[in-house]
Design an enzyme around this catalytic site. Structure first.
Site, mmCIF file in Angstrom:
data_model
loop_
_atom_site.group_PDB
_atom_site.id
_atom_site.type_symbol
_atom_site.label_atom_id
_atom_site.label_comp_id
_atom_site.label_asym_id
_atom_site.label_seq_id
_atom_site.Cartn_x
_atom_site.Cartn_y
_atom_site.Cartn_z
ATOM 1 N N HIS A 97 17.650 10.200 31.459
ATOM 2 C CA HIS A 97 17.459 10.367 29.954
ATOM 3 C C HIS A 97 17.571 11.901 29.792
ATOM 4 O O HIS A 97 18.396 12.430 29.175
ATOM 5 C CB HIS A 97 16.210 9.823 29.579
ATOM 6 C CG HIS A 97 16.155 9.786 28.113
ATOM 7 N ND1 HIS A 97 17.154 9.032 27.111
ATOM 8 C CD2 HIS A 97 15.370 10.510 27.155
ATOM 9 C CE1 HIS A 97 16.773 9.377 25.863
ATOM 10 N NE2 HIS A 97 15.872 10.073 25.937
ATOM 11 N N CYS A 137 17.648 5.950 20.509
ATOM 12 C CA CYS A 137 18.483 6.749 21.821
ATOM 13 C C CYS A 137 18.869 5.727 23.009
ATOM 14 O O CYS A 137 19.766 5.880 23.533
ATOM 15 C CB CYS A 137 17.748 7.884 22.303
ATOM 16 S SG CYS A 137 17.133 9.099 21.051
ATOM 17 N N HIS A 154 22.686 15.509 23.415
ATOM 18 C CA HIS A 154 21.955 14.310 23.373
ATOM 19 C C HIS A 154 22.755 13.289 22.311
ATOM 20 O O HIS A 154 22.652 13.575 21.074
ATOM 21 C CB HIS A 154 20.413 14.419 22.931
ATOM 22 C CG HIS A 154 19.821 12.987 23.024
ATOM 23 N ND1 HIS A 154 20.432 11.664 23.201
ATOM 24 C CD2 HIS A 154 18.371 12.710 22.609
ATOM 25 C CE1 HIS A 154 19.474 10.865 23.180
ATOM 26 N NE2 HIS A 154 18.380 11.250 22.722
#
Length: 636
Positions: free
Chosen positions: A339, A204, A378
């Site tokens: 995040h 990620c 995400h």
């Protein structure tokens, strides 16, 4: 030579060596801290956010872009959602299979074998360069680097197993079409770039790590410009099924970042690219600076309480390392694009790490924290670059957008212990005496963490001595080109959309951008008009395939330069070129050059002839054939 003389000579040499060493050290320190300018951005994100402007509209309007699982990818949706912990929603791109292969000189067979992530990186890189005011074809042979974050390999597995519909004739292209390394290499190949090209996989955090590496390469002189970003496309539902087994999915597919109702991650797909240059180079070349990267850092969780579990201490270290790299303190930062995936484990750890960095004794005012994931989900390998683009837009518009689904902040964090506050409501963030700065975080499931410090672009001081660009008060040409006639109409549709959303755009500025920052392809159109409404109507006609006055279409072969040819017929009318002489600086400068070349041979002024200062000159200039001027000025 006496002993004293030898000693004095030695001391002189040592002193000179010390000065040289100190100068070299100062140069290295300056190089390692050199600000990096963001001069262009491109993106493809859920909710129709296929440009930075569309992304800003989504953020401003607090749009929730999460939707149903796609029905056009051959997924067995019943098997995906019919399991404990499953979700029926995510953030998906529209028409992810759409790709203009011909534009990039790729055959249909090869395009079918290409991972959609490669296709997206080609498209978004090209657009980001154009949005920088640079003709992409002009970068061929330059030391431009490509740094790409890619982590999903669904397409490679599906194509190899036959689960994805790849035609038999495309099988020979599967190796290059699905290799993650080629995602960066293909961009470099297509544009003819000679700088470093590498693909990064830290899950990620991939795209933010790629940006960090690009910053380092620019500072070390390994490249003169860099395209940095990443992409994720979910061509298979494996991520949903695997996270459902782990109980890590949000029930409704949404990331409730730092919210009291956070119940898991919601996944999405997207792509983003930023164009980076050393700040001094961007200013020298006249490129518009959108924002500046002051510092960045990357580290690892190491041996934490689990392979995939976040490590708060490592997050503290990476933020502080980025601040050190920028030469800043915690009190210099106003906001953090976190995040923030919306998990009950990860969000409290990240929030506490931010509180530890930006504590009550480290600056005044609050530090607003939010996450783009609350709007779009995400986007995995693209999440870092998407968050950076968001913060650049926030700096540009003077506005910190609200983070959705966080009306009540998670009670698992003692928010009163620091200056960090969730941006449950938007906040004004205007330019003032204090330089505005924000941090951007991205953490990989692999344990690799990245943080970038971005600040507002330095305010340009207008050079009052510089002459304003010469623009005619008459008609303006808007030049469009494409590789095919349908693509030319599509270009007109895109320009029309820009005109509808950017009403303040100057027609002359659009004309300059179209003529100087776009590659000239064979299929061309010129829309001519004297006002914005007239030009817009011509673009509309072109987009609809209608013929109308003021629009000329055609095709052209490859030419190396544009030339103007005088046919040698003499003056067609009195005062010919007089208006152009007064309104176009380039033309006036060319006439001045010709006048200087003529001066040793004639006793009259070329400028006076064109301006027809006296009746005698007017009569003389009307009789003088143009070829005479060509012979006198050019020797032809």
């Amino acid at each position: 030579m006496t002993e004293d003389t030898r000693l004095l000579d030695y001391l002189k040499r040592v002193t000179a060596d010390l000065r040289r060493t100190r100068a070299e050290l100062d140069s290295l320190r300056s190089r390692d801290a050199e600000p990096i300018a963001i001069v262009g951005m491109g993106c493809r994100l859920p909710g129709g956010a296929d440009t930075p402007e569309a992304l800003w509209n989504l953020l401003r309007d607090r749009v929730d872009a999460v939707g149903d699982l796609p029905a056009d990818r051959g997924w067995d949706l019943d098997s995906v959602v019919d399991r404990p912990g499953a979700t029926r929603a995510g953030g998906f791109l529209d028409d992810v299979a759409g790709f203009d292969a011909e534009f990039f000189g790729i055959s249909p067979r090869e395009a079918a074998a290409m991972d959609p992530q490669q296709r997206l990186m080609l498209e978004v890189s090209w657009e980001a360069i154009e949005r920088s005011g640079i003709d992409p074809s002009s970068l061929a042979g330059s030391a431009t680097g490509v740094f790409t974050g890619i982590s999903a390999t669904d397409y490679a597995g599906g194509a190899a197993s036959g689960a994805l519909p790849v035609p038999d004739e495309a099988q020979g292209y599967l190796l290059t079409g699905t290799a993650p390394s080629v995602a960066s290499g293909r961009v470099a190949y297509t544009l003819g770039l000679d700088g470093p090209a590498l693909t990064v996989d830290t899950a990620c955090s991939s795209s933010l790590v790629a940006i960090h590496l690009a910053v380092r390469a620019l500072r070390r002189g390994e490249c003169s410009m860099a395209l940095a970003g990443g992409a994720t496309v979910m061509t298979a539902p494996a991520l949903f099924t695997e996270f459902a087994r782990q109980g890590g999915l949000s029930g409704d597919g949404r990331c409730k970042s730092f919210g009291a109702d956070a119940d898991g991650a919601g996944f999405a797909e997207g792509a983003g690219v930023v164009v980076l240059e050393r700040l001094a180079d961007a200013r020298r070349d006249g490129h518009r600076v959108l924002a500046v990267i002051r510092g960045s850092a990357v580290n690892q969780d190491g041996a934490s309480n689990g392979l995939t579990a976040p490590n708060g201490a490592a997050q503290v270290r990476v933020v502080r390392a980025a601040l050190d790299d920028a030469g800043l303190s915690a009190g210099d930062v106003d906001a953090v694009e976190a995040h923030g995936t919306g998990t009950e484990l990860g969000d409290p750890i990240e929030a506490q790490a931010l509180i530890d960095v930006f504590g009550p004794d480290r600056g005044t005012g609050t530090v607003g924290v939010g996450s783009l994931k609350s709007n779009i989900g995400h986007t995995q390998a693209a999440a870092g670059v998407a968050g950076l683009i968001k913060m650049v837009l926030a700096l540009e518009h003077g506005f910190l957008p609200a983070s959705l689904h966080s009306e009540a902040a998670t009670p698992l964090v003692d928010w009163s212990s620091g200056r960090v506050r969730v941006l449950s409501e938007p906040r004004a963030w205007h330019r003032g005496e204090r330089t505005r700065r924000a941090g951007v975080s991205s953490f990989g499931i692999s344990g690799t963490n990245a943080h970038v410090i971005v600040e507002e672009a330095p305010q340009e001081v207008p050079d009052e001595s510089a002459e304003a660009p010469a623009l005619t008060d008459g008609s303006l040409p808007w030049v469009l080109s494409a590789r095919s006639a349908p693509a030319l109409r599509d270009q007109a549709v895109r320009l029309l959309g820009h005109l509808e959303t950017a009403s303040e755009a100057e027609p002359a500025g659009i004309a300059r951008a179209l003529a100087t920052t776009r590659t000239g392809f064979a299929h061309r159109a010129v829309v001519v008009g004297s006002a914005g409404d007239t030009l817009a109507e011509g673009v509309r006609a072109l987009s609809e395939g209608r013929s109308t006055g003021g629009v000329v279409t055609g095709s052209a072969g490859r030419v190396d330069s544009t030339v103007f040819v005088f046919p040698g017929q003499g003056g067609q009318w009195a005062d010919m070129a007089r208006g152009l002489l007064g309104s176009c600086r380039v033309f006036a400068e060319a006439v001045d050059t010709c006048e200087a070349a003529l001066a040793p041979f004639v006793d009259w002024s070329l400028t006076a002839v064109l301006r027809a200062v006296t009746p005698a000159l007017r009569t003389w200039s009307a009789r003088m054939p143009a070829w005479t001027w060509c012979n006198l000025c050019c020797g032809r």
